[in-house]
Motif scaffolding. Structure first.
Motif, PDB file in Angstrom:
ATOM      1  N   GLN A   1       0.826  -1.023   0.174  1.00 34.00           N
ATOM      2  CA  GLN A   1       0.054  -0.039   0.125  1.00 34.00           C
ATOM      3  C   GLN A   1       0.683   1.175   0.182  1.00 34.00           C
ATOM      4  O   GLN A   1       0.652   2.947  -0.037  1.00 34.00           O
ATOM      5  N   SER A   2       2.670   1.325  -0.213  1.00 33.31           N
ATOM      6  CA  SER A   2       3.460   2.553   0.552  1.00 33.31           C
ATOM      7  C   SER A   2       3.698   2.830  -0.911  1.00 33.31           C
ATOM      8  O   SER A   2       4.556   3.524  -1.088  1.00 33.31           O
ATOM      9  N   MET A   3       3.388   2.345  -2.181  1.00 29.62           N
ATOM     10  CA  MET A   3       4.090   2.681  -3.306  1.00 29.62           C
ATOM     11  C   MET A   3       2.983   1.358  -4.248  1.00 29.62           C
ATOM     12  O   MET A   3       1.884   1.269  -4.337  1.00 29.62           O
ATOM     13  N   GLN A   4       3.266   2.023  -5.707  1.00 26.97           N
ATOM     14  CA  GLN A   4       2.026   2.054  -6.873  1.00 26.97           C
ATOM     15  C   GLN A   4       2.028   0.664  -7.274  1.00 26.97           C
ATOM     16  O   GLN A   4       1.201   0.075  -7.170  1.00 26.97           O
ATOM     17  N   GLU A   5       3.788  -0.117  -7.005  1.00 25.57           N
ATOM     18  CA  GLU A   5       3.401  -1.132  -7.795  1.00 25.57           C
ATOM     19  C   GLU A   5       4.497  -2.444  -6.138  1.00 25.57           C
ATOM     20  O   GLU A   5       5.916  -2.380  -7.087  1.00 25.57           O
ATOM     21  N   LEU A   6       3.941  -3.289  -6.160  1.00 19.90           N
ATOM     22  CA  LEU A   6       5.702  -4.025  -5.271  1.00 19.90           C
ATOM     23  C   LEU A   6       6.057  -5.071  -6.080  1.00 19.90           C
ATOM     24  O   LEU A   6       4.781  -6.373  -6.019  1.00 19.90           O
ATOM     25  N   LYS A   7       7.607  -5.142  -6.328  1.00 17.40           N
ATOM     26  CA  LYS A   7       7.194  -6.468  -7.595  1.00 17.40           C
ATOM     27  C   LYS A   7       7.875  -7.710  -6.147  1.00 17.40           C
ATOM     28  O   LYS A   7       8.522  -7.440  -5.483  1.00 17.40           O
ATOM     29  N   PRO A   8       8.226  -9.079  -6.263  1.00 15.39           N
ATOM     30  CA  PRO A   8       8.138  -9.808  -5.977  1.00 15.39           C
ATOM     31  C   PRO A   8      10.081 -10.324  -6.428  1.00 15.39           C
ATOM     32  O   PRO A   8      10.172  -9.804  -6.939  1.00 15.39           O
ATOM     33  N   ALA A   9      10.190 -10.716  -5.111  1.00 18.75           N
ATOM     34  CA  ALA A   9      12.102 -11.072  -5.187  1.00 18.75           C
ATOM     35  C   ALA A   9      11.464 -12.421  -5.647  1.00 18.75           C
ATOM     36  O   ALA A   9      10.992 -12.974  -5.839  1.00 18.75           O
ATOM     37  N   LYS A  10      12.669 -12.983  -6.680  1.00 16.83           N
ATOM     38  CA  LYS A  10      12.455 -13.810  -7.998  1.00 16.83           C
ATOM     39  C   LYS A  10      12.913 -15.247  -6.207  1.00 16.83           C
ATOM     40  O   LYS A  10      11.721 -16.018  -6.584  1.00 16.83           O
ATOM     41  N   GLU A  11      13.212 -15.482  -5.127  1.00 19.86           N
ATOM     42  CA  GLU A  11      12.969 -16.093  -4.129  1.00 19.86           C
ATOM     43  C   GLU A  11      11.693 -16.168  -2.962  1.00 19.86           C
ATOM     44  O   GLU A  11      11.720 -17.522  -2.398  1.00 19.86           O
ATOM     45  N   PHE A  12      10.729 -15.437  -3.173  1.00 18.43           N
ATOM     46  CA  PHE A  12       9.100 -15.640  -3.139  1.00 18.43           C
ATOM     47  C   PHE A  12       8.382 -16.600  -2.725  1.00 18.43           C
ATOM     48  O   PHE A  12       8.005 -17.643  -1.712  1.00 18.43           O
ATOM     49  N   SER A  13       8.744 -16.978  -3.960  1.00 11.86           N
ATOM     50  CA  SER A  13       7.771 -18.194  -4.211  1.00 11.86           C
ATOM     51  C   SER A  13       8.294 -19.671  -3.773  1.00 11.86           C
ATOM     52  O   SER A  13       7.653 -20.349  -3.109  1.00 11.86           O
ATOM     53  N   THR A  14       9.614 -19.349  -3.063  1.00 21.64           N
ATOM     54  CA  THR A  14       9.986 -20.246  -2.883  1.00 21.64           C
ATOM     55  C   THR A  14      10.109 -20.505  -1.265  1.00 21.64           C
ATOM     56  O   THR A  14       9.451 -21.393  -0.453  1.00 21.64           O
ATOM     57  N   LEU A  15      10.152 -19.566  -0.871  1.00 22.10           N
ATOM     58  CA  LEU A  15       9.984 -18.704   0.423  1.00 22.10           C
ATOM     59  C   LEU A  15       8.863 -18.911   1.233  1.00 22.10           C
ATOM     60  O   LEU A  15       8.911 -19.446   2.270  1.00 22.10           O
ATOM     61  N   ILE A  16       7.896 -18.719   0.770  1.00 19.76           N
ATOM     62  CA  ILE A  16       6.555 -19.113   0.575  1.00 19.76           C
ATOM     63  C   ILE A  16       5.590 -20.712   0.942  1.00 19.76           C
ATOM     64  O   ILE A  16       4.959 -21.008   1.755  1.00 19.76           O
ATOM     65  N   ALA A  17       6.973 -21.257   0.827  1.00 27.16           N
ATOM     66  CA  ALA A  17       5.987 -22.723   0.422  1.00 27.16           C
ATOM     67  C   ALA A  17       6.271 -23.988   1.256  1.00 27.16           C
ATOM     68  O   ALA A  17       7.471 -25.132   1.036  1.00 27.16           O
ATOM     69  N   ASN A  18       5.361 -23.279   2.524  1.00 25.54           N
ATOM     70  CA  ASN A  18       5.639 -23.945   3.561  1.00 25.54           C
ATOM     71  C   ASN A  18       4.453 -23.773   4.279  1.00 25.54           C
ATOM     72  O   ASN A  18       3.711 -22.532   3.725  1.00 25.54           O
ATOM     73  N   GLY A  19       3.844 -24.922   4.876  1.00 26.62           N
ATOM     74  CA  GLY A  19       2.761 -24.646   5.347  1.00 26.62           C
ATOM     75  C   GLY A  19       2.323 -23.719   6.971  1.00 26.62           C
ATOM     76  O   GLY A  19       1.616 -23.032   6.616  1.00 26.62           O
ATOM     77  N   GLU A  20       3.814 -23.378   7.535  1.00 23.73           N
ATOM     78  CA  GLU A  20       3.847 -22.022   8.551  1.00 23.73           C
ATOM     79  C   GLU A  20       3.374 -20.755   7.882  1.00 23.73           C
ATOM     80  O   GLU A  20       2.817 -19.762   8.116  1.00 23.73           O
ATOM     81  N   SER A  21       3.845 -20.683   6.533  1.00 26.72           N
ATOM     82  CA  SER A  21       3.571 -18.811   5.562  1.00 26.72           C
ATOM     83  C   SER A  21       2.812 -19.434   4.951  1.00 26.72           C
ATOM     84  O   SER A  21       2.317 -18.473   5.178  1.00 26.72           O
ATOM     85  N   LEU A  22       1.901 -20.187   4.665  1.00 27.53           N
ATOM     86  CA  LEU A  22       0.653 -20.009   4.009  1.00 27.53           C
ATOM     87  C   LEU A  22      -0.219 -20.338   5.027  1.00 27.53           C
ATOM     88  O   LEU A  22      -1.561 -19.614   4.594  1.00 27.53           O
ATOM     89  N   ASN A  23      -0.196 -20.606   6.534  1.00 30.11           N
ATOM     90  CA  ASN A  23      -1.172 -20.804   7.218  1.00 30.11           C
ATOM     91  C   ASN A  23      -0.760 -19.268   7.962  1.00 30.11           C
ATOM     92  O   ASN A  23      -2.451 -18.894   8.004  1.00 30.11           O
ATOM     93  N   ALA A  24      -0.603 -18.194   7.530  1.00 30.01           N
ATOM     94  CA  ALA A  24       0.307 -17.177   8.069  1.00 30.01           C
ATOM     95  C   ALA A  24      -0.530 -16.263   7.376  1.00 30.01           C
ATOM     96  O   ALA A  24      -1.182 -15.439   8.098  1.00 30.01           O
ATOM     97  N   LEU A  25      -0.242 -16.309   5.921  1.00 33.07           N
ATOM     98  CA  LEU A  25      -0.296 -15.846   4.847  1.00 33.07           C
ATOM     99  C   LEU A  25      -2.610 -15.590   4.826  1.00 33.07           C
ATOM    100  O   LEU A  25      -3.553 -15.135   4.355  1.00 33.07           O
ATOM    101  N   LEU A  26      -2.836 -17.228   5.172  1.00 35.33           N
ATOM    102  CA  LEU A  26      -4.331 -16.926   4.674  1.00 35.33           C
ATOM    103  C   LEU A  26      -5.345 -16.387   5.626  1.00 35.33           C
ATOM    104  O   LEU A  26      -6.264 -15.948   5.974  1.00 35.33           O
TER     105      LEU A  26
END
Length: 458
Positions: A373-398
């Motif tokens: 919400q602080s900028m026009q478009e926050l782009k992802p880092a290439k590592e993000f899709s791997t860093l979030i691929a675990n149950g704890e992170s996805l639960n936190a996101l949900l």
């Protein structure tokens, strides 16, 4: 006294600039001027435009009262002290924005047009080129009037928005063509309103100076000890506690160590070096936070960063603490809420570094939501899709998804469209995708996490 009907917008105030203005109305205007000087006038901004009232309750708009006062002053032997006293009193009453345009008009008419040949303004220029009239004699120039021009120039720096520094530069360029020593004095000592110990300070650990006229803080550290950085941070805090110091400014820092924050792409400026060095000392962290909270002001910027690296004052202090751990992430969120989403994007580099270091957790994910919400478009880092691929992170996101209204302004917290837009931006910041093109992401997900991916993109 029977005054005529008010002739301002919606009958809200009296106009006093017409040749046939009723004499009784002008008398009330002069009473208003005296009340402003005595501190007995009152302002009302409940509707547009803001009005100022004398003790009889007679209303006027501030810029016309200011115009009447200034043009009553003699230009030969101009009363600098009286003009400044009135402007300061009116500024305290109604705010700088209400009087800034009229002050610029006065300088343009009484300095620019009287003493200069005014050229044609260029397409990309904010002001026209001005050269001193060839027939102008030094004795024809009123020094007190030029001092008042310098006062107005400094006010544009101190109280105006960051882009209004162009107005400061223009006014001072006029003065410098007539009395270069006057501008030189400003460059060396500022307006003179800062306490001497703030204007210049020298200790065994550092030398420092602050100039309110040019919105500049210069610091040279003599060593890299904890004591040195404690003095530097204390000085910065003292400067920003001065009400006369601008909120957009530059920090020019020189230290003994060329150390910078571990955030790729950040400009390697002295202010980066300063907080990279200071944050190494845990006892100074609270001082760094104190500085950051004083510095963070929406719509303000560091003045010595390039346009593509424009940043809110306090940026490097917040970044240095943010990388230290969860304790400082509420500060980070407050900082992100202050960022100008149309101009500022340096926070993307910090967010990438933060999540690469700490991953996606229940504590870190709010930073991401504030970040998008602080900028026009926050782009992802290439590592993000791997860093979030675990149950704890996805639960936190949900959990974030289920409480998204907590991150929206109050007027939008029940707006389904606003929630959908924010969620779309969050998904983009992690995967570079939204729910409309999520099939490939879900297909690549580990089988045991597939259901959670479906819920995230649903």
């Amino acid at each position: 006294m029977n005054l005529p009907k008010r002739d301002g917008v919606n009958g809200r105030y009296y106009l006093i600039h017409k040749p046939d203005t009723d004499p009784d109305v002008l008398l009330e205007a002069d009473i208003c001027i005296q009340d402003i000087l005595k501190g007995t006038a009152r302002e009302n901004h409940s509707a547009f435009p803001t009005v100022v009232r004398n003790h009889n309750g007679t209303p006027f708009i501030p810029d016309q009262i200011l115009e009447r006062y200034l043009f009553q002053l003699q230009l030969k032997g101009f009363s600098y002290e009286d003009a400044v006293a009135f402007c300061d009193a009116l500024k305290r009453l109604v705010g700088w924005k209400e009087i800034s345009y009229e002050l610029l008009q006065f300088i343009e008419k009484q300095v620019q047009e009287r003493y200069f040949e005014v050229g044609k303004k260029g397409f990309l220029s904010a002001f026209p080129p001005c050269t001193v009239l060839p027939e102008l004699k030094p004795e024809d120039v009123d020094e007190s009037l030029l001092r008042f021009a310098c006062y107005v120039a400094v006010c544009y720096t101190v109280y105006g928005q960051s882009f209004e520094s162009l107005t400061t530069e223009h006014i001072l360029s006029l003065v410098s063509q007539l009395r270069p020593s006057m501008v030189k004095e400003l460059k060396n000592n500022g307006s003179g309103k800062l306490p001497p110990d703030i204007q210049k300070r020298k200790t065994k650990h550092m030398t420092a100076s602050a100039n309110d006229a040019f919105a500049n803080i210069r610091i040279t550290a003599r060593d890299s000890t904890e004591g040195c950085y404690e003095e530097v941070l204390s000085y910065l805090i003292e400067v920003l506690e001065q009400p006369e110091f601008p909120r957009s400014y530059s920090i020019e820092f020189r230290g003994t160590e060329k150390l910078y924050l571990p955030i790729p792409g950040l400009p390697k400026k002295g202010v980066n070096q300063l907080f990279a060095c200071a944050v190494r000392y845990p006892r100074l962290h609270i001082r760094i936070e104190n500085y950051a909270r004083l510095a963070m002001r929406e719509g303000e910027f560091y003045q010595n960063l390039s346009e593509e690296n424009c940043a809110l004052p306090g940026t490097f202090a917040v970044f240095s603490l943010g990388l230290e751990g969860t304790k400082w992430w509420p500060l980070v969120c407050d900082y992100l809420d202050c960022c100008d989403d149309e101009h500022s994007s340096l926070q993307q580099k910090f967010i990438h570094a933060l999540f690469k270091q700490y991953g996606f957790t229940a504590q870190s994910l709010p930073v991401l939501v504030h970040g998008v919400q602080s900028m026009q478009e926050l782009k992802p880092a290439k590592e993000f899709s791997t860093l979030i691929a675990n149950g704890e992170s996805l639960n936190a996101l949900l959990d974030i998804k289920n409480h998204l209204e907590n991150y929206l302004p109050e007027k939008y917290e029940h707006d389904k469209r606003a929630k959908n837009c924010l969620w779309r931006d969050v998904l983009w910041a992690i995967w570079g995708a939204s729910s409309n093109n999520s099939e490939k992401i879900i297909k690549k997900a580990p089988k045991e996490l597939a259901e959670k991916y479906y819920q995230v993109f649903a």
